[in-house]
Design a protein around this motif. Sequence first.
Motif, PDB file in Angstrom:
ATOM      1  N   SER A 125       1.048  23.006 -37.466  1.00  0.00           N
ATOM      2  CA  SER A 125       0.853  23.662 -36.175  1.00  0.00           C
ATOM      3  C   SER A 125       1.821  24.830 -36.092  1.00  0.00           C
ATOM      4  O   SER A 125       2.888  24.809 -36.694  1.00  0.00           O
ATOM      5  N   ARG A 126       1.391  25.841 -35.333  1.00  0.00           N
ATOM      6  CA  ARG A 126       2.271  26.999 -35.176  1.00  0.00           C
ATOM      7  C   ARG A 126       3.399  26.660 -34.231  1.00  0.00           C
ATOM      8  O   ARG A 126       3.200  25.915 -33.272  1.00  0.00           O
ATOM      9  N   ILE A 127       4.546  27.225 -34.481  1.00  0.00           N
ATOM     10  CA  ILE A 127       5.654  27.020 -33.555  1.00  0.00           C
ATOM     11  C   ILE A 127       6.291  28.365 -33.256  1.00  0.00           C
ATOM     12  O   ILE A 127       6.257  29.265 -34.097  1.00  0.00           O
ATOM     13  N   LYS A 128       6.812  28.434 -32.068  1.00  0.00           N
ATOM     14  CA  LYS A 128       7.421  29.700 -31.676  1.00  0.00           C
ATOM     15  C   LYS A 128       8.900  29.668 -32.023  1.00  0.00           C
ATOM     16  O   LYS A 128       9.579  28.681 -31.760  1.00  0.00           O
ATOM     17  N   LEU A 129       9.377  30.738 -32.631  1.00  0.00           N
ATOM     18  CA  LEU A 129      10.796  30.795 -32.970  1.00  0.00           C
ATOM     19  C   LEU A 129      11.572  31.375 -31.806  1.00  0.00           C
ATOM     20  O   LEU A 129      11.213  32.432 -31.297  1.00  0.00           O
ATOM     21  N   GLY A 156      23.066  36.099 -35.210  1.00  0.00           N
ATOM     22  CA  GLY A 156      22.615  36.898 -34.076  1.00  0.00           C
ATOM     23  C   GLY A 156      21.568  36.203 -33.232  1.00  0.00           C
ATOM     24  O   GLY A 156      20.753  35.462 -33.754  1.00  0.00           O
ATOM     25  N   PRO A 157      21.641  36.418 -31.945  1.00  0.00           N
ATOM     26  CA  PRO A 157      20.672  35.798 -31.065  1.00  0.00           C
ATOM     27  C   PRO A 157      19.292  36.436 -31.229  1.00  0.00           C
ATOM     28  O   PRO A 157      19.197  37.624 -31.524  1.00  0.00           O
ATOM     29  N   LEU A 158      18.287  35.628 -31.091  1.00  0.00           N
ATOM     30  CA  LEU A 158      16.890  36.044 -31.087  1.00  0.00           C
ATOM     31  C   LEU A 158      16.414  36.670 -32.381  1.00  0.00           C
ATOM     32  O   LEU A 158      15.295  37.098 -32.488  1.00  0.00           O
ATOM     33  N   GLN A 159      17.310  36.806 -33.355  1.00  0.00           N
ATOM     34  CA  GLN A 159      16.900  37.524 -34.558  1.00  0.00           C
ATOM     35  C   GLN A 159      16.448  36.544 -35.623  1.00  0.00           C
ATOM     36  O   GLN A 159      17.212  35.723 -36.092  1.00  0.00           O
ATOM     37  N   SER A 160      15.234  36.700 -35.994  1.00  0.00           N
ATOM     38  CA  SER A 160      14.821  36.034 -37.202  1.00  0.00           C
ATOM     39  C   SER A 160      15.314  36.926 -38.324  1.00  0.00           C
ATOM     40  O   SER A 160      15.369  38.133 -38.180  1.00  0.00           O
ATOM     41  N   PRO A 161      15.715  36.385 -39.454  1.00  0.00           N
ATOM     42  CA  PRO A 161      16.152  37.234 -40.562  1.00  0.00           C
ATOM     43  C   PRO A 161      15.021  38.168 -40.964  1.00  0.00           C
ATOM     44  O   PRO A 161      15.236  39.193 -41.576  1.00  0.00           O
ATOM     45  N   HIS A 178      17.514  25.446 -42.489  1.00  0.00           N
ATOM     46  CA  HIS A 178      16.514  24.449 -42.100  1.00  0.00           C
ATOM     47  C   HIS A 178      17.212  23.144 -41.825  1.00  0.00           C
ATOM     48  O   HIS A 178      17.855  22.612 -42.689  1.00  0.00           O
ATOM     49  N   ASP A 179      17.037  22.642 -40.663  1.00  0.00           N
ATOM     50  CA  ASP A 179      17.505  21.288 -40.453  1.00  0.00           C
ATOM     51  C   ASP A 179      16.312  20.387 -40.179  1.00  0.00           C
ATOM     52  O   ASP A 179      16.451  19.258 -39.852  1.00  0.00           O
ATOM     53  N   THR A 180      15.142  20.914 -40.319  1.00  0.00           N
ATOM     54  CA  THR A 180      13.930  20.118 -40.109  1.00  0.00           C
ATOM     55  C   THR A 180      12.861  20.649 -41.039  1.00  0.00           C
ATOM     56  O   THR A 180      13.123  21.442 -41.923  1.00  0.00           O
ATOM     57  N   ASP A 181      11.644  20.204 -40.744  1.00  0.00           N
ATOM     58  CA  ASP A 181      10.516  20.691 -41.543  1.00  0.00           C
ATOM     59  C   ASP A 181       9.914  21.970 -40.972  1.00  0.00           C
ATOM     60  O   ASP A 181       8.794  22.323 -41.295  1.00  0.00           O
ATOM     61  N   ASN A 182      10.588  22.620 -40.084  1.00  0.00           N
ATOM     62  CA  ASN A 182      10.024  23.826 -39.478  1.00  0.00           C
ATOM     63  C   ASN A 182      10.440  25.058 -40.256  1.00  0.00           C
ATOM     64  O   ASN A 182      11.606  25.253 -40.529  1.00  0.00           O
ATOM     65  N   TYR A 183       9.489  25.878 -40.549  1.00  0.00           N
ATOM     66  CA  TYR A 183       9.771  27.089 -41.307  1.00  0.00           C
ATOM     67  C   TYR A 183       8.964  28.235 -40.736  1.00  0.00           C
ATOM     68  O   TYR A 183       7.961  28.040 -40.090  1.00  0.00           O
ATOM     69  N   CYS A 184       9.421  29.449 -41.044  1.00  0.00           N
ATOM     70  CA  CYS A 184       8.681  30.596 -40.519  1.00  0.00           C
ATOM     71  C   CYS A 184       7.670  31.100 -41.542  1.00  0.00           C
ATOM     72  O   CYS A 184       7.764  30.817 -42.720  1.00  0.00           O
ATOM     73  N   PHE A 185       6.701  31.853 -41.039  1.00  0.00           N
ATOM     74  CA  PHE A 185       5.678  32.407 -41.927  1.00  0.00           C
ATOM     75  C   PHE A 185       6.272  33.493 -42.820  1.00  0.00           C
ATOM     76  O   PHE A 185       7.302  34.089 -42.503  1.00  0.00           O
ATOM     77  N   LEU A 186       5.567  33.787 -43.890  1.00  0.00           N
ATOM     78  CA  LEU A 186       6.007  34.867 -44.771  1.00  0.00           C
ATOM     79  C   LEU A 186       5.638  36.208 -44.138  1.00  0.00           C
ATOM     80  O   LEU A 186       4.795  36.286 -43.261  1.00  0.00           O
ATOM     81  N   LYS A 187       6.253  37.231 -44.670  1.00  0.00           N
ATOM     82  CA  LYS A 187       5.935  38.582 -44.206  1.00  0.00           C
ATOM     83  C   LYS A 187       4.468  38.869 -44.446  1.00  0.00           C
ATOM     84  O   LYS A 187       3.899  38.446 -45.439  1.00  0.00           O
ATOM     85  N   GLY A 188       3.899  39.636 -43.560  1.00  0.00           N
ATOM     86  CA  GLY A 188       2.480  39.949 -43.709  1.00  0.00           C
ATOM     87  C   GLY A 188       1.688  39.219 -42.645  1.00  0.00           C
ATOM     88  O   GLY A 188       0.646  39.683 -42.195  1.00  0.00           O
ATOM     89  N   LYS A 193       7.389  37.295 -37.251  1.00  0.00           N
ATOM     90  CA  LYS A 193       8.704  37.498 -36.622  1.00  0.00           C
ATOM     91  C   LYS A 193       8.999  36.432 -35.573  1.00  0.00           C
ATOM     92  O   LYS A 193      10.122  36.094 -35.305  1.00  0.00           O
ATOM     93  N   THR A 194       7.937  35.985 -34.959  1.00  0.00           N
ATOM     94  CA  THR A 194       8.147  35.114 -33.802  1.00  0.00           C
ATOM     95  C   THR A 194       7.701  33.681 -34.007  1.00  0.00           C
ATOM     96  O   THR A 194       8.055  32.807 -33.234  1.00  0.00           O
ATOM     97  N   HIS A 195       6.859  33.460 -34.996  1.00  0.00           N
ATOM     98  CA  HIS A 195       6.310  32.116 -35.132  1.00  0.00           C
ATOM     99  C   HIS A 195       6.586  31.526 -36.505  1.00  0.00           C
ATOM    100  O   HIS A 195       6.761  32.247 -37.482  1.00  0.00           O
ATOM    101  N   GLY A 196       6.562  30.226 -36.524  1.00  0.00           N
ATOM    102  CA  GLY A 196       6.699  29.523 -37.793  1.00  0.00           C
ATOM    103  C   GLY A 196       5.668  28.416 -37.834  1.00  0.00           C
ATOM    104  O   GLY A 196       4.684  28.445 -37.102  1.00  0.00           O
ATOM    105  N   ALA A 197       5.879  27.456 -38.704  1.00  0.00           N
ATOM    106  CA  ALA A 197       4.926  26.349 -38.791  1.00  0.00           C
ATOM    107  C   ALA A 197       5.687  25.069 -39.005  1.00  0.00           C
ATOM    108  O   ALA A 197       6.812  25.069 -39.482  1.00  0.00           O
ATOM    109  N   GLN A 198       5.074  23.995 -38.590  1.00  0.00           N
ATOM    110  CA  GLN A 198       5.681  22.710 -38.906  1.00  0.00           C
ATOM    111  C   GLN A 198       4.599  21.796 -39.458  1.00  0.00           C
ATOM    112  O   GLN A 198       3.414  22.024 -39.234  1.00  0.00           O
ATOM    113  N   PHE A 199       5.014  20.820 -40.178  1.00  0.00           N
ATOM    114  CA  PHE A 199       4.089  19.923 -40.843  1.00  0.00           C
ATOM    115  C   PHE A 199       4.437  18.513 -40.435  1.00  0.00           C
ATOM    116  O   PHE A 199       5.591  18.105 -40.545  1.00  0.00           O
TER     117      PHE A 199
END
Length: 558
Positions: A125-129, A156-161, A178-188, A193-199
């Motif tokens: 599922s998508r998650i918001k960073l 830095g606050p609000l900054q995804s790398p 990562h302290d969980t299974d949540n990760y952000c999407f790849l570039k493209g 920038k704002t969302h990631g995914a979790q499994f």
Amino acid sequence: MSGTAIKAVVAYVSDYVTKPGLKTHALFDAIRSIFERNTELLAGSLKRKDKARKIITQTVNCLTAKMEIGGPMAALYLLGHPDHYTSHKYVPVYWKNYVREVHDYMYRPKAFEDETLCEWVQMSSRIKLCKAGDAMESEDELDNIGSTNSVKAESGPLQSPMDDIDDESENEETEFEHDTDNYCFLKGHPLYKTHGAQFDETKCDVVPNFVGGSLPRCDRGDREYYCATMLTLFKPWRSGTDLKENDYSWDETFNDYSFTEQQKQFMKNFNIRYECNDARDDYAVQMKRGDIPSGVFPEWMNSDVLNELGDDDTDYFEGANFGCSDPHDEEENPNKYTDMGKYGISRYEEMEAIRIGVKEAGWLDPSPNGINPFDTKPIQPNIMQSSSKWKAVVSDKRQEVLAERNKHIPENRINRNSAPDPNENNVQIVDQAYLTKDFVAKEKVTQSQIDTTIKDYALNTEQERAFRIVANHAVSPKVEQLKMYLGGMGGTGKSRVIQALTYFFKGRNESHRFVTLGPTGTSAALLNGSTYHSFLVSLLVETKMQLVWPKSNQDLMV
Ligand SMILES: Nc1ncnc2c1ncn2[C@@H]1O[C@H](COP(=O)(O)OP(=O)(O)OP(=O)(O)O)[C@@H](O)[C@H]1O
């Protein structure tokens, strides 16, 4: 029953319990028929608003009837309650969503490199960073995300790398801690920038339900399209070349790929539906030819009904330009609604060949012992009388039933005009103990009636809970009106709860407090009740009788 009949029944039952949505053309056809049927009403002198109301009511009734969704089911959906029936959750995968899934999947975080698209649809599922240290929000389940699911930006606050899309030197791989299974999407990915995914591995009870065009089948149609679809679903990939190399066909790639046992089982399962639908088509053809002995399906289920059930599958050979377009495409055929389609014809020919084989083998020869004699004379009714007499008899019978039901109404019932106004500007403390598990009726005999009914009707836990709420409410003095909805898929035992309640009220000589109403004659007859219309309107008009108004609004259960 033959194998064909059993599969045809399975197809019908699964269609019934899953209650599929209407096809767009069926929807428009239903609406058009309403307008055609109401030309007089539309041209008539009624007010515009009344005309609109009548047309809308008819449309809703017609559509719900076509969808085999009754009033309760429609109400269930309107109230936002989902079906709750199986150990598995069925998640519809529409093509539009599918494209999104594919897009997410192609740019999925590296941590999920080895996951297949099918697993992705099931569990991701998508998650918001959010800001560093904040909890991430899943788009679906905001409430379910605990602090352990947080993903922190490294600095830095609000900054995804990966925040700065222009920073090409940035390491795409993982600049989050990562302290969980949540990760952000790849570039493209547009939302990288704002969302990631979790499994969520526990979601393996989720079954993707592919809608908006059926999945291709393995034993017929375009093999390349089939292989491409299955590889897309079951082989991990990021681009088309991961799925198939240029020098190989989809079929070869499919044959070379080692699918897991579970994936093979899934693919096998995909085909069951087609087997059942084939059986249903065969059965419909047999019925048309009168080859089927009666008794397998109810009388109303004639070949037209079966054909109608079968007409949703003309698209199972569709291919995304994998095969050439078929000049005999059923869509192009001007007689497609009256003629048998090409698959129907080939099936018919196969059946004919088998029939001839069976006949030649002597299986259809008369039995040496003869057949049991049976009477073909039409049944003569015992009583012959005019329709007006029948009407009078039915009306008398109705009175009789009503009198029986109302015979225990207490004499000192309160005139409805003196019943308290439910909208009165007043505050009352009401007892809601009847909703609790530990509720015990004041009188022992009442409690024993409740317990015995549950035992007699062998109600299961959920049925028992529903039954107890109504029964406890009925035996509690001075409680507020109970407005309760009991929903569930076809065959889950709702009617049984109603039967138990009818029995319970009868046992307490309170049949007058319990009325069973249904939207249609059939539903009412199944429950031994009346239609809404008959009970609430015609009864008063036709029989000129006074409706027995309850003492207060808590006294009548419907
Ligand atoms: N607790 C039970 N014990 C044994 N049989 C049951 C029980 N509950 C229901 N059944 C049986 O299951 C079948 C389906 O039940 P029922 O007709 O009450 O379901 P329903 O939810 O009202 O179905 P539908 O939505 O199709 O009207 C019936 O044959 C009924 O006798």
